[in-house]
Design an enzyme around this catalytic site. Sequence first.
Site, PDB file in Angstrom:
ATOM      1  N   LYS A  76     -12.412  22.998 -28.964  1.00  0.00           N
ATOM      2  CA  LYS A  76     -12.232  21.711 -28.280  1.00  0.00           C
ATOM      3  C   LYS A  76     -10.744  21.396 -28.268  1.00  0.00           C
ATOM      4  O   LYS A  76     -10.062  21.596 -29.285  1.00  0.00           O
ATOM      5  CB  LYS A  76     -13.020  20.631 -29.021  1.00  0.00           C
ATOM      6  CG  LYS A  76     -13.042  19.278 -28.309  1.00  0.00           C
ATOM      7  CD  LYS A  76     -13.957  18.288 -29.046  1.00  0.00           C
ATOM      8  CE  LYS A  76     -14.070  16.962 -28.333  1.00  0.00           C
ATOM      9  NZ  LYS A  76     -15.020  16.041 -28.997  1.00  0.00           N
ATOM     10  N   SER A 151     -18.525  13.911 -26.125  1.00  0.00           N
ATOM     11  CA  SER A 151     -17.276  14.262 -25.506  1.00  0.00           C
ATOM     12  C   SER A 151     -16.967  15.766 -25.557  1.00  0.00           C
ATOM     13  O   SER A 151     -16.049  16.222 -24.870  1.00  0.00           O
ATOM     14  CB  SER A 151     -16.126  13.516 -26.207  1.00  0.00           C
ATOM     15  OG  SER A 151     -16.047  13.879 -27.566  1.00  0.00           O
ATOM     16  N   SER A 175     -20.796  13.365 -30.343  1.00  0.00           N
ATOM     17  CA  SER A 175     -20.151  14.272 -29.388  1.00  0.00           C
ATOM     18  C   SER A 175     -20.355  15.757 -29.604  1.00  0.00           C
ATOM     19  O   SER A 175     -19.928  16.555 -28.771  1.00  0.00           O
ATOM     20  CB  SER A 175     -18.654  13.993 -29.328  1.00  0.00           C
ATOM     21  OG  SER A 175     -18.425  12.839 -28.580  1.00  0.00           O
TER      22      SER A 175
HETATM   23  N1  GLN Z   1     -19.978   8.675 -27.032  1.00  0.00           N
HETATM   24  C1  GLN Z   1     -19.321   8.148 -28.184  1.00  0.00           C
HETATM   25  C2  GLN Z   1     -18.040   7.452 -27.788  1.00  0.00           C
HETATM   26  O1  GLN Z   1     -17.731   7.443 -26.651  1.00  0.00           O
HETATM   27  C3  GLN Z   1     -19.084   9.227 -29.198  1.00  0.00           C
HETATM   28  C4  GLN Z   1     -17.903  10.044 -28.907  1.00  0.00           C
HETATM   29  C5  GLN Z   1     -17.643  11.086 -29.985  1.00  0.00           C
HETATM   30  O2  GLN Z   1     -18.496  11.396 -30.794  1.00  0.00           O
HETATM   31  N2  GLN Z   1     -16.438  11.581 -30.001  1.00  0.00           N
HETATM   32  O3  GLN Z   1     -17.359   6.919 -28.589  1.00  0.00           O
END
Ligand code: GLN
Length: 486
Positions: A76, A151, A175
């Site tokens: 990532k 994400s 994410s």
């Molecule tokens: N969807 C969540 C957010 O937008 C989690 C994102 C994540 O785990 N990085 O904060």
Amino acid sequence: MHQDTLAGLARRLAAREFSSVELTRALLDRAQSLGKTLNAYITLDEERSLAQAAAADARIARGEASPLTGIPIAHKDLFCADGWRTTCGSKMLANWISPYDAHVISRFNDIGAVLLGKANMDEFAMGSSNENSHFGPVRNPWEVSRVPGGSSGGSAAIVAARLAPAATGTDTGGSIRQPAAFTGVSGLRPTYGRVSRYGMVAFASSLDQGGPLARTAEDLALMLNVMAGFDPRDSTSVDRPAEDFSARLNAPLEGLRIGLPKEYFSAALSQDVATAILAAIEAYKKLGATVVEVSLPNQHLCVPAYYVLAPAEASSNLARYDGVRYGHRASEYSDLLDMYKKSRAEGLGAEVKRRILVGTYVLSHGYYDAYYLQAQKVRRLIANDFKAAFAQCDVIMGPVAPSVAFPLGSKTTDPVQMYLEDLYTISVNLAGLPGMSIPCGFGAAGMPVGLQIIGPWFEEARMLNVAHRFQQVTDWHSKVPPGVDA
Ligand code: GLN
């Protein structure tokens, strides 16, 4: 070669069926074709990857290989890697080359794995659909008009489309698990403190945790064996004796107590997902597990608490992007304050700005007690709920997301709709627990469904065992997206 799992590739590399250079070359070619269609990568650097592969081949020839030596892994794009562009999916860091390695990256380097490329992601890991990337959305390999989740959407799409056997991700509110569920792969968010956050660009530091995505639980264990471990450079890294996460994979499940939280099976959960989850629970009963109903009474407070705490921490963490020390700087400005303002206005995307505004608001004098402090108290209540539940069961199971992967663009105009995607994942982060997603069927439009497995703190080995046994009697994890050559 690309069809094989991580464990399979490791065996074949060790048997000298092919070299790491051949494998890396083949996967780089896939990255240039299918990877481009899916927009899965932000950065590829063939020369660097192939040089690492050649070094791995020499190491294998010397007989100094460990299981992942020579295996190409996608990371990532928020793991800093020396000499690699590390963008976090943001215009702010679009040209930033990291001068050092994250702990996770140096672990992979130490054992001679190959860095295949940097995976696309929501900007600064904020999002649930990978539509917040400055580099454009990632597409779901199962249906390119749908999102891969976020994400870590690039990482998930890469594993699902057989562009790499495994990838890293981070999970602040779901994410790793949600994109794994949306693309039909396996993903593990470890216990907070298990994997060092050193060099992993911060979003919400008390919730962020790196972890692996791969096709099988067996492969997740191999990845976690590399990623986990104490690091004095991360003050929240937990110093525990080293564990072999592969050692207990085959332990029988007789007597396993599965907790099903009654709050999970409400009207918010779509029928197709519920059906697949309940079928998976039946499969576990056949493996000797028993089911108990548990309760997480503060479940309805997870989304509101998270969307106070995560933005609060983000607003503080992202203050460093001021155009002075690194990152985007506006080309025209009148004075220092104007330069800050313009650099941030130009360099950061809409969702990131929204989080910074919310976070600054809830931390400001007069609102701190009403929002931030309250959310911290709720966080404790949520952790206590899990503690009570784990007195009655060994693992908790449920959905990962309320529905299957949705069409691109269908939720981008309504941030709250997007936040509700995280309904079943963020309690795990608030409590610091480990959570997994494994493929357990298909729902609407033939899209994959993920089963969530939540374990007590530091019980990753047990969870991987629970997932592995399921994958031995089902084949959801080996299904290949229709457009992907298998
Ligand atoms: N969807 C969540 C957010 O937008 C989690 C994102 C994540 O785990 N990085 O904060």
